[in-house]
Design a protein around this motif. Sequence first.
Motif, PDB file in Angstrom:
ATOM      1  N   GLU A  90      -3.530 -14.026  -6.927  1.00  0.00           N
ATOM      2  CA  GLU A  90      -4.910 -13.969  -6.211  1.00  0.00           C
ATOM      3  C   GLU A  90      -4.470 -13.015  -4.888  1.00  0.00           C
ATOM      4  N   ASP A  91      -3.485 -12.565  -4.747  1.00  0.00           N
ATOM      5  CA  ASP A  91      -3.188 -11.738  -3.484  1.00  0.00           C
ATOM      6  C   ASP A  91      -3.474 -10.274  -3.851  1.00  0.00           C
ATOM      7  N   THR A  92      -3.709 -10.052  -5.284  1.00  0.00           N
ATOM      8  CA  THR A  92      -3.755  -8.751  -5.755  1.00  0.00           C
ATOM      9  C   THR A  92      -5.217  -8.150  -4.999  1.00  0.00           C
ATOM     10  N   ALA A  93      -4.930  -7.101  -4.430  1.00  0.00           N
ATOM     11  CA  ALA A  93      -5.932  -6.345  -3.679  1.00  0.00           C
ATOM     12  C   ALA A  93      -5.651  -4.830  -3.071  1.00  0.00           C
ATOM     13  N   VAL A  94      -6.518  -4.053  -2.740  1.00  0.00           N
ATOM     14  CA  VAL A  94      -6.071  -3.303  -1.633  1.00  0.00           C
ATOM     15  C   VAL A  94      -6.302  -3.758  -0.366  1.00  0.00           C
ATOM     16  N   TYR A  95      -5.160  -3.200   0.553  1.00  0.00           N
ATOM     17  CA  TYR A  95      -5.202  -3.497   1.585  1.00  0.00           C
ATOM     18  C   TYR A  95      -5.179  -2.475   2.570  1.00  0.00           C
ATOM     19  N   TYR A  96      -5.887  -2.908   3.806  1.00  0.00           N
ATOM     20  CA  TYR A  96      -6.214  -1.919   4.664  1.00  0.00           C
ATOM     21  C   TYR A  96      -5.865  -2.475   6.088  1.00  0.00           C
ATOM     22  N   CYS A  97      -5.335  -1.457   7.045  1.00  0.00           N
ATOM     23  CA  CYS A  97      -5.136  -1.492   8.496  1.00  0.00           C
ATOM     24  C   CYS A  97      -6.321  -1.268   9.294  1.00  0.00           C
ATOM     25  N   LYS A  98      -6.605  -1.901  10.344  1.00  0.00           N
ATOM     26  CA  LYS A  98      -8.016  -1.381  11.014  1.00  0.00           C
ATOM     27  C   LYS A  98      -7.318  -1.606  12.481  1.00  0.00           C
ATOM     28  N   ALA A  99      -7.883  -0.675  13.451  1.00  0.00           N
ATOM     29  CA  ALA A  99      -7.504  -0.768  14.851  1.00  0.00           C
ATOM     30  C   ALA A  99      -8.321  -0.077  15.782  1.00  0.00           C
ATOM     31  N   ARG A 100      -8.620  -0.668  17.028  1.00  0.00           N
ATOM     32  CA  ARG A 100      -9.526  -0.498  18.060  1.00  0.00           C
ATOM     33  C   ARG A 100      -8.769  -0.229  19.247  1.00  0.00           C
ATOM     34  N   ARG A 101      -9.021   0.969  19.818  1.00  0.00           N
ATOM     35  CA  ARG A 101      -8.456   1.251  21.117  1.00  0.00           C
ATOM     36  C   ARG A 101      -8.845   0.230  22.094  1.00  0.00           C
ATOM     37  N   THR A 102     -10.125   0.051  22.247  1.00  0.00           N
ATOM     38  CA  THR A 102     -10.943  -0.796  23.166  1.00  0.00           C
ATOM     39  C   THR A 102     -11.751  -1.660  22.515  1.00  0.00           C
ATOM     40  N   LEU A 144     -15.047  -1.619  22.808  1.00  0.00           N
ATOM     41  CA  LEU A 144     -16.141  -1.349  22.386  1.00  0.00           C
ATOM     42  C   LEU A 144     -15.974  -0.064  21.437  1.00  0.00           C
ATOM     43  N   ALA A 145     -14.679   0.262  21.165  1.00  0.00           N
ATOM     44  CA  ALA A 145     -14.335   1.672  20.348  1.00  0.00           C
ATOM     45  C   ALA A 145     -14.743   1.287  19.033  1.00  0.00           C
ATOM     46  N   GLU A 146     -14.974   2.261  18.256  1.00  0.00           N
ATOM     47  CA  GLU A 146     -15.415   2.423  16.755  1.00  0.00           C
ATOM     48  C   GLU A 146     -13.920   2.027  16.260  1.00  0.00           C
ATOM     49  N   ALA A 147     -13.833   1.276  15.209  1.00  0.00           N
ATOM     50  CA  ALA A 147     -12.862   0.808  14.566  1.00  0.00           C
ATOM     51  C   ALA A 147     -12.148   1.838  13.698  1.00  0.00           C
ATOM     52  N   SER A 148     -11.046   2.385  13.395  1.00  0.00           N
ATOM     53  CA  SER A 148     -10.368   3.181  12.448  1.00  0.00           C
ATOM     54  C   SER A 148      -9.611   2.467  11.564  1.00  0.00           C
ATOM     55  N   TRP A 149      -9.713   2.967  10.387  1.00  0.00           N
ATOM     56  CA  TRP A 149      -9.335   2.311   9.215  1.00  0.00           C
ATOM     57  C   TRP A 149      -8.064   3.366   8.478  1.00  0.00           C
ATOM     58  N   GLY A 150      -7.206   2.638   8.017  1.00  0.00           N
ATOM     59  CA  GLY A 150      -6.224   3.490   7.063  1.00  0.00           C
ATOM     60  C   GLY A 150      -6.689   3.544   5.664  1.00  0.00           C
ATOM     61  N   GLN A 151      -6.074   4.368   5.073  1.00  0.00           N
ATOM     62  CA  GLN A 151      -6.581   4.641   3.664  1.00  0.00           C
ATOM     63  C   GLN A 151      -6.495   3.626   2.752  1.00  0.00           C
ATOM     64  N   GLY A 152      -6.016   2.593   2.954  1.00  0.00           N
ATOM     65  CA  GLY A 152      -5.611   1.621   1.939  1.00  0.00           C
ATOM     66  C   GLY A 152      -4.563   1.642   0.861  1.00  0.00           C
ATOM     67  N   THR A 153      -3.780   0.395   0.522  1.00  0.00           N
ATOM     68  CA  THR A 153      -2.814   0.455  -0.064  1.00  0.00           C
ATOM     69  C   THR A 153      -2.655  -0.633  -1.264  1.00  0.00           C
ATOM     70  N   GLN A 154      -2.657  -0.360  -2.597  1.00  0.00           N
ATOM     71  CA  GLN A 154      -2.574  -1.294  -3.454  1.00  0.00           C
ATOM     72  C   GLN A 154      -1.554  -2.082  -3.601  1.00  0.00           C
ATOM     73  N   VAL A 155      -1.813  -3.542  -3.668  1.00  0.00           N
ATOM     74  CA  VAL A 155      -0.793  -4.502  -3.946  1.00  0.00           C
ATOM     75  C   VAL A 155      -1.072  -5.401  -5.072  1.00  0.00           C
ATOM     76  N   THR A 156      -0.321  -5.256  -6.082  1.00  0.00           N
ATOM     77  CA  THR A 156      -0.389  -6.108  -7.400  1.00  0.00           C
ATOM     78  C   THR A 156       0.464  -6.788  -7.790  1.00  0.00           C
ATOM     79  N   VAL A 157      -0.105  -8.283  -7.722  1.00  0.00           N
ATOM     80  CA  VAL A 157       1.112  -9.545  -8.033  1.00  0.00           C
ATOM     81  C   VAL A 157       0.946  -9.726  -9.659  1.00  0.00           C
ATOM     82  N   SER A 158       1.833  -9.609 -10.458  1.00  0.00           N
ATOM     83  CA  SER A 158       1.499  -9.588 -11.753  1.00  0.00           C
ATOM     84  C   SER A 158       2.861  -9.950 -12.486  1.00  0.00           C
ATOM     85  N   SER A 159       3.054 -10.841 -13.283  1.00  0.00           N
ATOM     86  CA  SER A 159       4.433 -11.066 -14.228  1.00  0.00           C
ATOM     87  C   SER A 159       4.590 -10.039 -15.000  1.00  0.00           C
TER      88      SER A 159
END
Length: 117
Positions: free
Chosen positions: A88-100, A102-117
């Motif tokens: 159930e952790d399988t997902a696209v994971y994104y990082c986010k950051a705000r300088r301040t 009130l700043a608009e959030a910045s986002w990464g491009q996303g990275t795929q995590v797949t947990v499967s046997s």
Amino acid sequence: QVQLVESGGGLVQPGGSLRLSCAASGIVSTFWDMGWYRRAPGKQRELVATITRGGSTNYAESVKGRFTISRDNAKNTMYLQMNSLKPEDTAVYYCKARRTYLAEASWGQGTQVTVSS
């Protein structure tokens, strides 16, 4: 806007571990906050973990005790250590950051995590 470059995603078996990295173009120790979010197939995007400028962290209940968010100020990089991974952790994971606050959030491009046997 902050440029965020992610790495570390991939395929892992249940119970395994991965460490995601998010390298930032700015000085992460001065950012208001940073965080990891994920979107599973057919699901809404959800918050996974956050870390503030002061170093305070919080986690979604579904990952608490298994995931650890951290930063390396010298490398201007944020990490998400993921242990005891579940399908159930399988997902696209994104990082986010705000300088301040009130700043608009910045986002990464996303990275795929797949947990499967």
